[in-house]
Scaffold this motif. Structure first.
Motif, short mmCIF file in Angstrom:
data_model
loop_
_atom_site.label_atom_id
_atom_site.label_comp_id
_atom_site.label_asym_id
_atom_site.label_seq_id
_atom_site.Cartn_x
_atom_site.Cartn_y
_atom_site.Cartn_z
N THR A 1 -14.05 36.50 27.76
CA THR A 1 -13.01 35.62 28.30
C THR A 1 -12.91 34.42 27.51
O THR A 1 -13.92 33.72 27.17
CB THR A 1 -13.10 35.39 29.90
N PRO A 2 -11.67 34.01 26.91
CA PRO A 2 -11.56 32.72 26.33
C PRO A 2 -11.83 31.51 27.01
O PRO A 2 -11.43 31.33 28.16
CB PRO A 2 -9.88 33.04 25.59
N VAL A 3 -12.41 30.22 26.39
CA VAL A 3 -12.59 29.01 27.08
C VAL A 3 -11.79 27.94 26.39
O VAL A 3 -10.90 27.56 26.98
CB VAL A 3 -14.06 28.98 27.16
N ALA A 4 -12.04 27.64 25.38
CA ALA A 4 -11.68 26.46 24.50
C ALA A 4 -11.64 26.69 23.02
O ALA A 4 -12.49 27.25 22.16
CB ALA A 4 -12.25 25.16 24.85
N PHE A 5 -10.70 25.95 22.19
CA PHE A 5 -10.76 25.65 20.75
C PHE A 5 -11.95 24.57 20.77
O PHE A 5 -12.09 23.66 21.65
CB PHE A 5 -9.72 25.11 20.26
N LEU A 6 -12.61 24.67 19.54
CA LEU A 6 -13.72 23.27 19.41
C LEU A 6 -12.80 22.38 18.48
O LEU A 6 -11.65 22.75 18.08
CB LEU A 6 -14.78 24.00 18.45
N PRO A 7 -12.93 21.15 18.67
CA PRO A 7 -12.37 20.16 18.18
C PRO A 7 -11.57 20.44 16.70
O PRO A 7 -10.37 19.85 16.46
CB PRO A 7 -13.24 18.94 18.00
N GLY A 8 -12.36 20.84 15.80
CA GLY A 8 -11.55 21.37 14.26
C GLY A 8 -10.50 22.15 14.37
O GLY A 8 -9.83 22.19 13.41
N GLY A 9 -10.48 22.94 15.49
CA GLY A 9 -9.48 24.20 15.48
C GLY A 9 -9.83 25.18 14.83
O GLY A 9 -8.82 26.27 14.65
N ASP A 10 -11.07 25.41 14.03
CA ASP A 10 -11.27 26.45 13.38
C ASP A 10 -12.29 27.31 14.22
O ASP A 10 -12.69 28.37 13.26
CB ASP A 10 -12.08 26.07 11.94
N ARG A 11 -12.78 26.97 15.25
CA ARG A 11 -13.54 27.85 16.16
C ARG A 11 -12.98 27.86 17.42
O ARG A 11 -12.68 26.82 17.97
CB ARG A 11 -15.09 27.41 15.89
N VAL A 12 -13.31 29.06 18.30
CA VAL A 12 -13.11 28.94 19.60
C VAL A 12 -14.52 29.45 20.36
O VAL A 12 -15.36 30.06 19.71
CB VAL A 12 -12.05 29.81 20.02
N VAL A 13 -14.57 29.17 21.71
CA VAL A 13 -15.63 29.56 22.45
C VAL A 13 -15.19 30.30 23.52
O VAL A 13 -14.16 30.15 24.15
CB VAL A 13 -16.50 28.29 22.95
#
Length: 629
Positions: A256-268
């Motif tokens: 299940t997707p949660v969020a982008f990390l601030p740099g936009g190059d990773r997701v959690v």
């Protein structure tokens, strides 16, 4: 009656303080959450640098911490949801840093904050004011609220783009009840036709699958989405300009997707496997993902899809972590070092983790039709499936057994701390929880096993699991077996008692469904379309199914003491459900106080996290089990 010692233990368990709905401030320096360390639910804020914990509210927030929190864009106020006595007909309020509290949005129906604009002027709301759950834009300076979607089916989530001009959401415009699509629309209504928001269907998944948005990338060019077209839930990144989605992972587990990390190059996101939940991080350059190094249990972000924020900075996120014997703790996880910092430790009062019953996870094969049937509703065998379950050993010998089906029905039982289970274990009852077909965590096909078979094979799975553990564990007492559940689990308790009366020696049906047609007519609109119609169609389309699968239709089969418990302010499963069953039992000649017991809970809706209200329920449950089992 329960002994004084039992009541002391039950009260100590009810008084254990609990954290709910942590969300990080816009600048990443603080975390707001509900916390009942004072004995009452209050809004607290933790300073991440100093570790100082400050209580902002003083009795103004709800006693029941059901609904989540959202920070204001300025970081000086937190939005919360206020209802009356647990009826979930929320209005939106704000508590400020100086402790003042004021109403922000007051409308008929249920109102929820879906997102807060970075401009500090815009709130996106979900509201059933006009009947169905749709999205509204609230302008904070003027106080004006404008409807921006107008669908016949419920609209789920609403996530603002970084520039505040667009929002993403999910709804269903097809004839397929199982479908859900992702849309992007302007926050400014541009026409009075259709949905009224110039919406664009992204066609993220197949028709009949469920897609949902979770977060925008920092530049607003991409959208983090989830979808189950290939069966297991998956995480994807949708390029809005290119109209293309890139799927991540190997499709080995439900994610299940949660969020982008601030740099936009990773997701959690989160990954479900068996009865655990593990956070995952995907690197978008390489496409590789990794599970975080967390205990064998459940580590979650404590958020609703698209709501709240658990990201502190490029390398730190906030998690809630728990296991069957360790109570939920608020922790910060460093993605660079894989080190975890405890922000708010769990309170144990007079207990130690070793005092709590642990969970054994096991699987078994089920065709949904138990060998021993006394049911009024007959079925041919279904597909044989592997079903997962959890067994908690109370240590009592011989041990009575409580069969505890989960609610939802789209839920699942996990290796997390369950207070009700620990109360039952403290009373000497071992507890069985079954992730019957229809539960989440196993993919779309497993969930859809329940469609048009509500009260069918999934209830057979529960009985087969019960028979399995009674056969496998000779220390369980097959003469003292109780079924207890709430919400859909309450429906299961009613249904098990009237379909398998020889299997159970007592039952507790809490906020459960008994009459599906009445439920359809009186529940909230978004539960009507997204729950009843999805699984059973409309009553006029399937009248026989609605009648046949209603426990009240088979009330004459009741042959064990039953305790009916229901909150008078419940709007999900209205109290009429309990009253209908009570009236039917009286018509059949059952005597209240002898054959069954009945209790309506004042100032309470669809369950409660309030310590006093939990304690009331625990004491009633304790006394019933002591007297009847």
């Amino acid at each position: 009656m329960a002994s004084a010692d039992e009541h002391d233990v039950i009260e100590a368990l009810a008084r254990l303080p609990t954290i709910a709905h942590p969300t990080v401030s816009p600048d990443g320096s603080e975390v707001a959450f509900y916390y009942d360390i004072s004995g009452r639910n209050e809004l607290h804020v933790l300073d991440l640098d100093s570790g100082e914990l400050t209580q902002w509210s003083d009795g103004e927030v709800p006693r029941n911490a059901r609904w989540y929190l959202e920070w204001g864009a300025d970081g000086d106020r937190v939005y919360f949801h206020m209802d009356e006595g647990g009826n979930e007909q929320n209005d939106v309020y704000a508590v400020h840093r100086d402790g003042t509290v004021d109403p922000v949005v007051e409308m008929d129906g249920q109102v929820t904050v879906r997102d807060v604009g970075d401009d500090g002027e815009t709130l996106l709301l979900g509201s059933s004011r006009d009947g169905q759950m749709n999205v509204y834009r609230h302008d904070l300076p003027s106080g004006e609220t404008t409807k921006v979607t107008d669908y016949e089916r419920a609209v789920w989530t609403a996530v603002l783009s970084p520039d505040g001009d667009r929002f993403a959401y999910a709804t269903n415009e097809t004839d397929d009840y199982d479908n859900r699509d992702v849309y992007v629309a302007s926050v400014e209504p541009r026409s009075t036709e259709g949905d009224g928001s110039n919406a664009r269907n992204l066609h993220v998944g197949d028709v009949g699958a469920e897609a949902t948005p979770a977060d925008w990338s920092p530049d607003g060019d991409r959208l983090l989405v989830g979808d189950n077209s290939t069966d297991l839930g998956r995480i994807g990144v949708y390029d809005v300009a290119a109209d293309a989605v890139r799927w991540l992972g190997d499709d080995d587990y439900e994610e299940t997707p949660v969020a982008f990390l601030p740099g936009g190059d990773r997701v959690v996101g989160t990954r479900d496997r068996d009865a655990v939940a593990v956070p995952v991080v995907y690197d978008l350059d390489s496409g590789r993902g990794r599970e975080l190094d967390v205990p064998e249990g459940v580590s979650t972000f404590g958020r609703y899809p698209g709501v709240g924020d658990q990201v502190v900075d490029d390398d730190r996120i906030v998690l809630m972590q728990t296991t069957p014997t360790r109570r939920p703790e608020l922790r910060a996880y460093d993605l660079a070092t894989d080190e975890t910092e405890t922000l708010v430790a769990a309170e144990y009062g007079p207990f130690d983790p070793e005092d709590f019953a642990d969970a054994e996870y096991f699987t078994f094969e089920s065709d949904g039709v138990p060998e021993t049937r006394q049911a009024a509703v007959d079925h041919d065998p279904y597909d044989e499936l592997e079903i997962g379950a959890l067994l908690y050993d109370s240590g009592e010998r011989p041990s009575p057994l409580v069969v505890n089906p989960h609610g939802g029905p789209r839920g699942r039982d996990t290796k997390s701390f369950d207070l009700y289970t620990q109360v039952l274990a403290a009373l000497g009852f071992s507890v069985l929880q079954v992730n019957y077909r229809g539960s989440t965590g196993r993919g779309r096909e497993f969930v859809e096993e329940l469609i048009e078979d509500w009260g069918g094979a999934e209830q057979g799975d529960v009985v087969i699991a019960t028979e399995h553990v009674l056969d496998e564990y000779d220390w369980l007492d097959d003469g003292r077996v109780v079924v207890f559940g709430g919400s859909y689990g309450g429906f299961s308790a009613y249904w098990q008692l009237v379909q398998y009366p020889d299997r159970y020696d007592a039952g507790v049906a809490w906020i459960g469904l008994t009459d599906h047609e009445d439920m359809y007519e009186n529940t909230m609109p978004h539960f009507r379309t997204e729950l009843m119609e999805k699984y059973m169609g409309r009553p006029e389309e399937n009248p026989d199914l609605y009648e046949e699968r209603s426990p009240v239709t088979h009330a004459e089969n009741l042959d064990a003491p039953l305790f009916v418990v229901h909150g008078v302010n419940d709007r999900r499963v209205p109290v009429s459900q309990a009253r209908i069953f009570r009236e039917r039992l009286a018509e059949l000649g059952y005597e209240e106080g002898v054959d069954f017991e009945y209790e309506e809970l004042g100032e309470e809706g669809h369950a409660s996290s309030d310590q006093e209200q939990k304690l009331r329920m625990f004491r009633m449950l304790t006394d019933f089990l002591d007297r009847r089992v």
